[in-house]
Scaffold this active site. Structure first.
Site, PDB file in Angstrom:
ATOM      1  N   TRP A 103       0.830  -1.210   0.000  1.00  0.00           N
ATOM      2  CA  TRP A 103       0.000   0.000   0.000  1.00  0.00           C
ATOM      3  C   TRP A 103       0.860   1.254   0.000  1.00  0.00           C
ATOM      4  O   TRP A 103       0.525   2.238  -0.655  1.00  0.00           O
ATOM      5  CB  TRP A 103      -0.983  -0.003   1.173  1.00  0.00           C
ATOM      6  CG  TRP A 103      -2.005  -1.094   1.041  1.00  0.00           C
ATOM      7  CD1 TRP A 103      -2.183  -2.156   1.873  1.00  0.00           C
ATOM      8  CD2 TRP A 103      -3.004  -1.249   0.005  1.00  0.00           C
ATOM      9  NE1 TRP A 103      -3.206  -2.951   1.416  1.00  0.00           N
ATOM     10  CE2 TRP A 103      -3.728  -2.422   0.285  1.00  0.00           C
ATOM     11  CE3 TRP A 103      -3.335  -0.505  -1.129  1.00  0.00           C
ATOM     12  CZ2 TRP A 103      -4.778  -2.862  -0.528  1.00  0.00           C
ATOM     13  CZ3 TRP A 103      -4.372  -0.945  -1.938  1.00  0.00           C
ATOM     14  CH2 TRP A 103      -5.086  -2.114  -1.633  1.00  0.00           C
ATOM     15  N   ASP A 173      -1.601   6.636   6.440  1.00  0.00           N
ATOM     16  CA  ASP A 173      -2.640   5.714   5.998  1.00  0.00           C
ATOM     17  C   ASP A 173      -2.813   4.697   7.118  1.00  0.00           C
ATOM     18  O   ASP A 173      -1.949   3.853   7.338  1.00  0.00           O
ATOM     19  CB  ASP A 173      -2.190   5.034   4.697  1.00  0.00           C
ATOM     20  CG  ASP A 173      -3.161   3.943   4.231  1.00  0.00           C
ATOM     21  OD1 ASP A 173      -4.190   3.715   4.911  1.00  0.00           O
ATOM     22  OD2 ASP A 173      -2.883   3.318   3.187  1.00  0.00           O
ATOM     23  N   LYS A 197     -11.845  -2.123   6.960  1.00  0.00           N
ATOM     24  CA  LYS A 197     -11.039  -3.030   7.756  1.00  0.00           C
ATOM     25  C   LYS A 197     -11.525  -3.019   9.205  1.00  0.00           C
ATOM     26  O   LYS A 197     -11.944  -4.024   9.739  1.00  0.00           O
ATOM     27  CB  LYS A 197      -9.561  -2.636   7.739  1.00  0.00           C
ATOM     28  CG  LYS A 197      -8.725  -2.747   6.454  1.00  0.00           C
ATOM     29  CD  LYS A 197      -9.379  -3.127   5.208  1.00  0.00           C
ATOM     30  CE  LYS A 197      -8.500  -3.383   4.005  1.00  0.00           C
ATOM     31  NZ  LYS A 197      -7.652  -2.320   3.522  1.00  0.00           N
TER      32      LYS A 197
HETATM   33  C1  LIG Z   1      -7.133  -1.822   2.174  1.00  0.00           C
HETATM   34  C2  LIG Z   1      -6.084  -0.793   2.218  1.00  0.00           C
HETATM   35  C3  LIG Z   1      -6.038   0.250   1.284  1.00  0.00           C
HETATM   36  C4  LIG Z   1      -6.990   0.349   0.101  1.00  0.00           C
HETATM   37  O1  LIG Z   1      -8.204   0.805   0.533  1.00  0.00           O
HETATM   38  P1  LIG Z   1      -9.382   1.132  -0.511  1.00  0.00           P
HETATM   39  O2  LIG Z   1     -10.434   1.624   0.427  1.00  0.00           O
HETATM   40  O3  LIG Z   1      -9.719  -0.142  -1.208  1.00  0.00           O
HETATM   41  O4  LIG Z   1      -8.914   2.167  -1.442  1.00  0.00           O
HETATM   42  C5  LIG Z   1      -5.054   1.204   1.414  1.00  0.00           C
HETATM   43  N1  LIG Z   1      -4.164   1.154   2.431  1.00  0.00           N
HETATM   44  C6  LIG Z   1      -4.179   0.160   3.344  1.00  0.00           C
HETATM   45  C7  LIG Z   1      -3.176   0.150   4.432  1.00  0.00           C
HETATM   46  C8  LIG Z   1      -5.136  -0.839   3.270  1.00  0.00           C
HETATM   47  O5  LIG Z   1      -5.151  -1.824   4.175  1.00  0.00           O
END
Ligand SMILES: *Cc1c(COP(=O)(O)O)cnc(C)c1O
Length: 361
Positions: A103, A173, A197
């Site tokens: 990511w 993030d 998540k």
């Molecule tokens: C799942 C995830 C993403 C992607 O998220 P989307 O909502 O599908 O864009 C980005 N960063 C991390 C750390 C993730 O676990």
């Protein structure tokens, strides 16, 4: 009573049962309005109360000060990979990225379309550890530093914020570990987390942004890509994901009722200890991440061979232990143990692993 199974999927992931039960009711009729939550206008009083209370609950859980805006946007964490540099990276400037997984790499690749990116540290190619602060080499004057707090795919997690040059905003993030433990928002300039998540259903991204940063973006950016638009219109410039925001509000209420973020941390540590202690002693399974870097949200491990992994996954599914297949880019086995996964689920998994180990050694 329940026909539900243990869902270790990485996201969209399991939601707390009490939340699902409340949602069942409110989908039919919320707050005695005679209308279900998914059918209410986003401009009406019922939804206005929902979004206001959801924001307040978010602020209460993490002690977020008035220096920050709390937004509920769309486009997932992935759109934030673009919005962050579009708004915070000035022409000719450089943004520093701490690369600890797939990511973070994706965030880098979007930022490069906007401006200069400096990878201040990287755990590539294995991504099995969080690099120590001593390895981080910042550029001379970064516009911001970007990190990924939890590496969902390879199962590593920062235990604390890295040191950042004075006055440089830290952008995180936190998609896969937001509210899994206490978070000191004042350490960050901007925090974003895709909801699916640990916070709710997919289709909402929580953005917490320091007020001064929300006004930095060029005014000729498309309107939905400017943070100031969403600030000005209270996350409702266009129709928001009303249902998703509502569910997140219910999850926040649940976290609070369970004892808040400290209680979440305690539970997640207990779950992590149960499974990692077992992995460290097992002759068949090995944890992927190095000691000290291990994620409490995504426990990634391997069996002795790919054949055994395939057999394990097939038998686990039959036992009602689902979603354990590792991400396609990492392989192996991954057990996602977000807030909503009770310790009973982790115990069921470990018991099955023991049994499998005995039967196959
Ligand atoms: C799942 C995830 C993403 C992607 O998220 P989307 O909502 O599908 O864009 C980005 N960063 C991390 C750390 C993730 O676990």
């Amino acid at each position: 009573m329940s026909e539900r199974i243990w869902n270790f999927g990485a996201g969209p992931a399991m939601l707390p049962e009490p939340v699902l039960k409340q949602v069942q009711k409110d989908v039919w009729d919320i707050a005695g309005s005679g209308i279900g939550i998914a059918e209410h206008s986003h401009r009406g009083k019922t939804f206005e109360k929902v979004i206001r209370e959801t924001e307040q609950a978010c602020r209460d859980l993490a002690g977020i000060s008035d220096d920050y805006h709390v937004l509920f946007l769309q486009g997932g964490a992935t759109l934030q990979f673009s919005m962050v540099p579009l708004n915070l990276l000035p022409k000719g400037g450089t943004a520093d990225y701490l690369v600890t997984g797939v990511w973070s790499e994706k965030a880098v690749s979007e930022a490069k379309k906007v401006g200069n990116v400096h990878e201040a540290v990287s755990s590539a190619p294995k991504h099995d550890r969080i690099p120590p602060a001593s390895e981080i080499k910042y550029s001379a004057n970064p516009a911001y530093v970007h990190m990924t707090t939890n590496n969902t795919i390879y199962g590593t997690q920062w235990t604390t914020e890295p040191p950042v040059p004075a006055g440089v905003p830290l952008v995180a993030d936190t998609s896969s570990d937001m509210f899994s433990r206490p978070i000191d928002v004042s350490r960050y300039g901007l925090i974003y987390a895709g909801a699916q998540k640990n916070l709710g259903p997919s289709g909402v991204v929580l953005v917490i942004i320091r007020k001064d940063l929300a006004d930095l973006g060029p005014r000729d950016l498309p309107i939905l890509l400017q943070y100031r638009t969403h600030v000005k219109d209270g996350s409702m410039h266009n129709t928001p994901n009303t249902f998703g925001i509502y569910v997140i509000g219910e999850v926040f209420k649940w976290i609070k009722a369970e004892g808040g973020l400290a209680a979440m941390a305690e539970r997640n540590e207990a779950k992590g200890k149960l499974i990692y202690d077992y992995l460290d002693a097992s002759p068949m399974f090995t944890a992927r991440a190095q000691q000290g870097s291990r994620s409490l949200m995504n426990v990634c491990f391997n069996a002795k061979s790919e054949e055994l992994e395939a057999k394990f996954l097939a038998e686990a599914t039959k036992r009602g232990l689902d979603g354990l297949k590792g991400h396609r880019s990492a392989g192996g086995i991954r057990a996602s143990t977000y807030n909503a996964m009770p310790i009973e689920g982790v115990r069921a998994l470990v018991d099955f692993m023991k049994e499998f180990e005995q039967a196959n050694s």
